[in-house]
Design a protein around this motif. Structure first.
Motif, PDB file in Angstrom:
ATOM      1  N   SER A   2      32.660 -11.815  15.482  1.00 30.84           N
ATOM      2  CA  SER A   2      31.756 -12.962  15.501  1.00 30.84           C
ATOM      3  C   SER A   2      31.962 -13.858  14.287  1.00 30.84           C
ATOM      4  O   SER A   2      31.828 -15.085  14.374  1.00 30.84           O
ATOM      5  N   ILE A   3      32.299 -13.262  13.135  1.00 31.30           N
ATOM      6  CA  ILE A   3      32.547 -14.060  11.934  1.00 31.30           C
ATOM      7  C   ILE A   3      33.759 -14.946  12.128  1.00 31.30           C
ATOM      8  O   ILE A   3      33.753 -16.139  11.783  1.00 31.30           O
ATOM      9  N   GLN A   4      34.829 -14.390  12.694  1.00 33.89           N
ATOM     10  CA  GLN A   4      36.037 -15.179  12.930  1.00 33.89           C
ATOM     11  C   GLN A   4      35.762 -16.312  13.911  1.00 33.89           C
ATOM     12  O   GLN A   4      36.259 -17.422  13.762  1.00 33.89           O
ATOM     13  N   VAL A   5      34.964 -16.043  14.926  1.00 32.16           N
ATOM     14  CA  VAL A   5      34.618 -17.081  15.901  1.00 32.16           C
ATOM     15  C   VAL A   5      33.835 -18.198  15.220  1.00 32.16           C
ATOM     16  O   VAL A   5      34.079 -19.391  15.455  1.00 32.16           O
ATOM     17  N   GLN A   6      32.880 -17.836  14.374  1.00 31.83           N
ATOM     18  CA  GLN A   6      32.106 -18.850  13.656  1.00 31.83           C
ATOM     19  C   GLN A   6      33.007 -19.695  12.757  1.00 31.83           C
ATOM     20  O   GLN A   6      32.834 -20.915  12.649  1.00 31.83           O
ATOM     21  N   LYS A   7      33.958 -19.036  12.103  1.00 29.08           N
ATOM     22  CA  LYS A   7      34.899 -19.784  11.263  1.00 29.08           C
ATOM     23  C   LYS A   7      35.712 -20.749  12.106  1.00 29.08           C
ATOM     24  O   LYS A   7      35.912 -21.914  11.737  1.00 29.08           O
ATOM     25  N   MET A   8      36.193 -20.267  13.248  1.00 28.49           N
ATOM     26  CA  MET A   8      37.004 -21.114  14.100  1.00 28.49           C
ATOM     27  C   MET A   8      36.230 -22.333  14.586  1.00 28.49           C
ATOM     28  O   MET A   8      36.720 -23.467  14.547  1.00 28.49           O
ATOM     29  N   LEU A   9      35.004 -22.116  15.020  1.00 26.97           N
ATOM     30  CA  LEU A   9      34.192 -23.233  15.484  1.00 26.97           C
ATOM     31  C   LEU A   9      33.927 -24.222  14.358  1.00 26.97           C
ATOM     32  O   LEU A   9      33.939 -25.443  14.571  1.00 26.97           O
ATOM     33  N   SER A  10      33.701 -23.720  13.157  1.00 28.25           N
ATOM     34  CA  SER A  10      33.453 -24.590  12.010  1.00 28.25           C
ATOM     35  C   SER A  10      34.671 -25.445  11.711  1.00 28.25           C
ATOM     36  O   SER A  10      34.554 -26.637  11.406  1.00 28.25           O
ATOM     37  N   VAL A  11      35.866 -24.837  11.807  1.00 24.47           N
ATOM     38  CA  VAL A  11      37.100 -25.584  11.569  1.00 24.47           C
ATOM     39  C   VAL A  11      37.280 -26.660  12.634  1.00 24.47           C
ATOM     40  O   VAL A  11      37.601 -27.820  12.328  1.00 24.47           O
ATOM     41  N   MET A  12      37.067 -26.314  13.882  1.00 29.43           N
ATOM     42  CA  MET A  12      37.292 -27.260  14.971  1.00 29.43           C
ATOM     43  C   MET A  12      36.375 -28.473  14.874  1.00 29.43           C
ATOM     44  O   MET A  12      36.730 -29.569  15.284  1.00 29.43           O
ATOM     45  N   GLU A  13      35.182 -28.274  14.297  1.00 32.08           N
ATOM     46  CA  GLU A  13      34.206 -29.363  14.206  1.00 32.08           C
ATOM     47  C   GLU A  13      34.275 -30.112  12.875  1.00 32.08           C
ATOM     48  O   GLU A  13      33.585 -31.107  12.697  1.00 32.08           O
ATOM     49  N   GLU A 207      37.743 -26.006   1.453  1.00 36.52           N
ATOM     50  CA  GLU A 207      36.858 -24.870   1.679  1.00 36.52           C
ATOM     51  C   GLU A 207      35.429 -25.372   1.768  1.00 36.52           C
ATOM     52  O   GLU A 207      35.058 -26.379   1.165  1.00 36.52           O
ATOM     53  N   TRP A 208      34.619 -24.687   2.573  1.00 35.32           N
ATOM     54  CA  TRP A 208      33.233 -25.064   2.744  1.00 35.32           C
ATOM     55  C   TRP A 208      32.482 -23.859   3.323  1.00 35.32           C
ATOM     56  O   TRP A 208      33.100 -22.823   3.609  1.00 35.32           O
ATOM     57  N   LYS A 209      31.191 -23.999   3.502  1.00 34.68           N
ATOM     58  CA  LYS A 209      30.405 -22.964   4.162  1.00 34.68           C
ATOM     59  C   LYS A 209      29.969 -23.468   5.533  1.00 34.68           C
ATOM     60  O   LYS A 209      29.539 -24.615   5.681  1.00 34.68           O
ATOM     61  N   SER A 210      30.111 -22.600   6.509  1.00 42.76           N
ATOM     62  CA  SER A 210      29.720 -22.954   7.870  1.00 42.76           C
ATOM     63  C   SER A 210      28.206 -23.049   7.959  1.00 42.76           C
ATOM     64  O   SER A 210      27.483 -22.719   7.004  1.00 42.76           O
ATOM     65  N   ARG A 273      48.186 -24.854  13.371  1.00 41.56           N
ATOM     66  CA  ARG A 273      48.010 -23.885  14.445  1.00 41.56           C
ATOM     67  C   ARG A 273      46.781 -23.054  14.132  1.00 41.56           C
ATOM     68  O   ARG A 273      46.742 -22.320  13.164  1.00 41.56           O
ATOM     69  N   LEU A 274      45.769 -23.186  14.985  1.00 43.48           N
ATOM     70  CA  LEU A 274      44.523 -22.483  14.755  1.00 43.48           C
ATOM     71  C   LEU A 274      44.670 -21.021  15.156  1.00 43.48           C
ATOM     72  O   LEU A 274      45.070 -20.705  16.267  1.00 43.48           O
ATOM     73  N   SER A 275      44.351 -20.138  14.250  1.00 47.14           N
ATOM     74  CA  SER A 275      44.489 -18.708  14.521  1.00 47.14           C
ATOM     75  C   SER A 275      43.371 -17.961  13.812  1.00 47.14           C
ATOM     76  O   SER A 275      43.385 -17.839  12.593  1.00 47.14           O
ATOM     77  N   PRO A 276      42.395 -17.461  14.530  1.00 46.26           N
ATOM     78  CA  PRO A 276      41.239 -16.861  13.894  1.00 46.26           C
ATOM     79  C   PRO A 276      41.466 -15.451  13.391  1.00 46.26           C
ATOM     80  O   PRO A 276      40.662 -14.929  12.645  1.00 46.26           O
ATOM     81  N   LEU A 277      42.534 -14.791  13.816  1.00 44.94           N
ATOM     82  CA  LEU A 277      42.758 -13.400  13.457  1.00 44.94           C
ATOM     83  C   LEU A 277      43.991 -13.274  12.591  1.00 44.94           C
ATOM     84  O   LEU A 277      44.872 -14.136  12.619  1.00 44.94           O
ATOM     85  N   PRO A 278      44.101 -12.187  11.797  1.00 43.15           N
ATOM     86  CA  PRO A 278      45.298 -11.973  10.984  1.00 43.15           C
ATOM     87  C   PRO A 278      46.547 -11.997  11.846  1.00 43.15           C
ATOM     88  O   PRO A 278      46.572 -11.421  12.942  1.00 43.15           O
ATOM     89  N   LEU A 279      47.585 -12.668  11.378  1.00 43.50           N
ATOM     90  CA  LEU A 279      48.809 -12.804  12.143  1.00 43.50           C
ATOM     91  C   LEU A 279      49.778 -11.681  11.795  1.00 43.50           C
ATOM     92  O   LEU A 279      49.795 -11.187  10.674  1.00 43.50           O
ATOM     93  N   TYR A 287      49.636 -24.129   8.326  1.00 47.74           N
ATOM     94  CA  TYR A 287      48.921 -23.805   9.545  1.00 47.74           C
ATOM     95  C   TYR A 287      47.452 -24.037   9.274  1.00 47.74           C
ATOM     96  O   TYR A 287      46.987 -23.880   8.157  1.00 47.74           O
ATOM     97  N   LEU A 288      46.723 -24.357  10.310  1.00 48.74           N
ATOM     98  CA  LEU A 288      45.292 -24.527  10.150  1.00 48.74           C
ATOM     99  C   LEU A 288      44.686 -23.150  10.362  1.00 48.74           C
ATOM    100  O   LEU A 288      44.437 -22.739  11.487  1.00 48.74           O
ATOM    101  N   ARG A 289      44.503 -22.403   9.304  1.00 51.62           N
ATOM    102  CA  ARG A 289      44.066 -21.022   9.422  1.00 51.62           C
ATOM    103  C   ARG A 289      42.792 -20.789   8.620  1.00 51.62           C
ATOM    104  O   ARG A 289      42.799 -20.876   7.401  1.00 51.62           O
ATOM    105  N   PRO A 290      41.691 -20.504   9.286  1.00 51.54           N
ATOM    106  CA  PRO A 290      40.481 -20.166   8.535  1.00 51.54           C
ATOM    107  C   PRO A 290      40.587 -18.765   7.987  1.00 51.54           C
ATOM    108  O   PRO A 290      41.026 -17.853   8.677  1.00 51.54           O
ATOM    109  N   LEU A 291      40.161 -18.573   6.739  1.00 50.18           N
ATOM    110  CA  LEU A 291      40.200 -17.256   6.120  1.00 50.18           C
ATOM    111  C   LEU A 291      38.789 -16.670   6.029  1.00 50.18           C
ATOM    112  O   LEU A 291      37.826 -17.385   5.941  1.00 50.18           O
TER     113      LEU A 291
END
Length: 291
Positions: A2-13, A207-210, A273-279, A287-291
């Protein structure tokens, strides 16, 4: 998770920048489908290379053939042999945007890199090594010409997110890097003390906070503002320059330090390239990678 999903949504927006199209978000810079690279970001990199080419041509006209030759140097993980096909694909995309054949002129050394200091040090080693080679060529050419020539100039533009790392006080070979200016000063210090050196680093990092309070760190690729900064620097309008006290007199000649008049060290590909999980393997920023 769920944390990775929240990060991904925050990046997309996340808004993509004040100089982007109205309402544009980082979603617009992501790769589409099976794309290897983000086409808008490849186009921006091509625009920077074109600006560097124009600046180089102007240097050639003012100082003689060969004086301002451009080098575009691959500094990302893709310089490793196992990524050769990906590099060729990127070169083909750049060729399409440039309307001419394009290949990278060189790479930094193939050393192990894990943190920001490793990348900065590797780029510094390249600057130092190329300057030593050019210095020897200038000495030889200057002797043949009676030693009468102008001081050498080195202009270096670096595009790198340094492993998605903020400039927050990390150490690089005894130098504390608290800002982009500190990193630029480090690279200037890698060149011969008598050379006139200009360095500009474009650091595509945010960097920011969701909304849920989760810290998000992203390497988002080149913004329109980065492109403007690069163009100003390459044209001489926003250079950060420093000339140290000369220890030895460098001389200008074709094939010498002027070969590096405009050097672009690239942490390529300019991707999002959006990737929410470790590659499973290291992928070259940005790459557009949220950490």
């Amino acid at each position: 998770t769920s944390i990775q999903v929240q990060k991904m949504l925050s990046v997309m927006e996340r808004p993509s920048g004040s100089n982007e199209a109205a309402g544009a978000t980082l979603r617009s810079l992501a790769c589409r489908g099976s794309e290897l690279c983000s086409d808008p970001l490849v186009a921006r990199l091509a625009a920077i290379i074109s600006a560097a080419t124009v600046a180089t041509d102007a240097a050639d006209a003012g100082a003689g053939a060969g004086a301002g030759r451009l080098r575009v140097v691959l500094a990302s993980n893709w310089r490793k042999p196992k990524y050769v096909e990906k590099v060729r694909g990127l070169e083909q995309l750049l060729s399409r945007h440039l309307n001419r054949p394009f290949t990278f002129d060189d790479t930094t050394r193939d050393g192990e890199e894990k943190v920001a200091a490793d990348r900065l040090g590797c780029i510094g080693d390249y600057v130092q090594g190329r300057c030593r080679e050019a210095w020897a060529a200038e000495e030889k050419c200057g002797a043949a010409e009676g030693g009468q020539s102008a001081p050498s100039e080195l202009r270096v533009l670096v595009l790198d997110d340094f492993f998605i790392t903020p400039m927050n006080g990390w150490e690089c070979e005894g130098t504390t890097i608290r800002s982009v200016n500190d990193a630029e000063a480090y690279l200037r210090g890698c060149a011969p003390s008598s050379a006139k050196v200009s360095v500009r680093i474009l650091h595509p990092y945010q960097e920011w906070k969701s909304q849920g309070g989760i810290k998000v760190q992203v390497a988002h690729g080149l913004t329109q503002q980065h492109c403007r900064q690069a163009a100003a620097f390459l044209s001489g309008g926003a250079a950060v320059a420093a000339t140290a006290t000369p220890q030895q007199q460098h001389r200008r000649c074709a094939g010498g330090l002027e070969d590096l008049r405009c050097g672009v060290a690239c942490d390529i590909p300019s991707e999002a390239r959006l990737s929410p999980l470790p590659l499973p393997e290291p992928l070259p920023p940005p790459y557009l990678r949220p950490l």
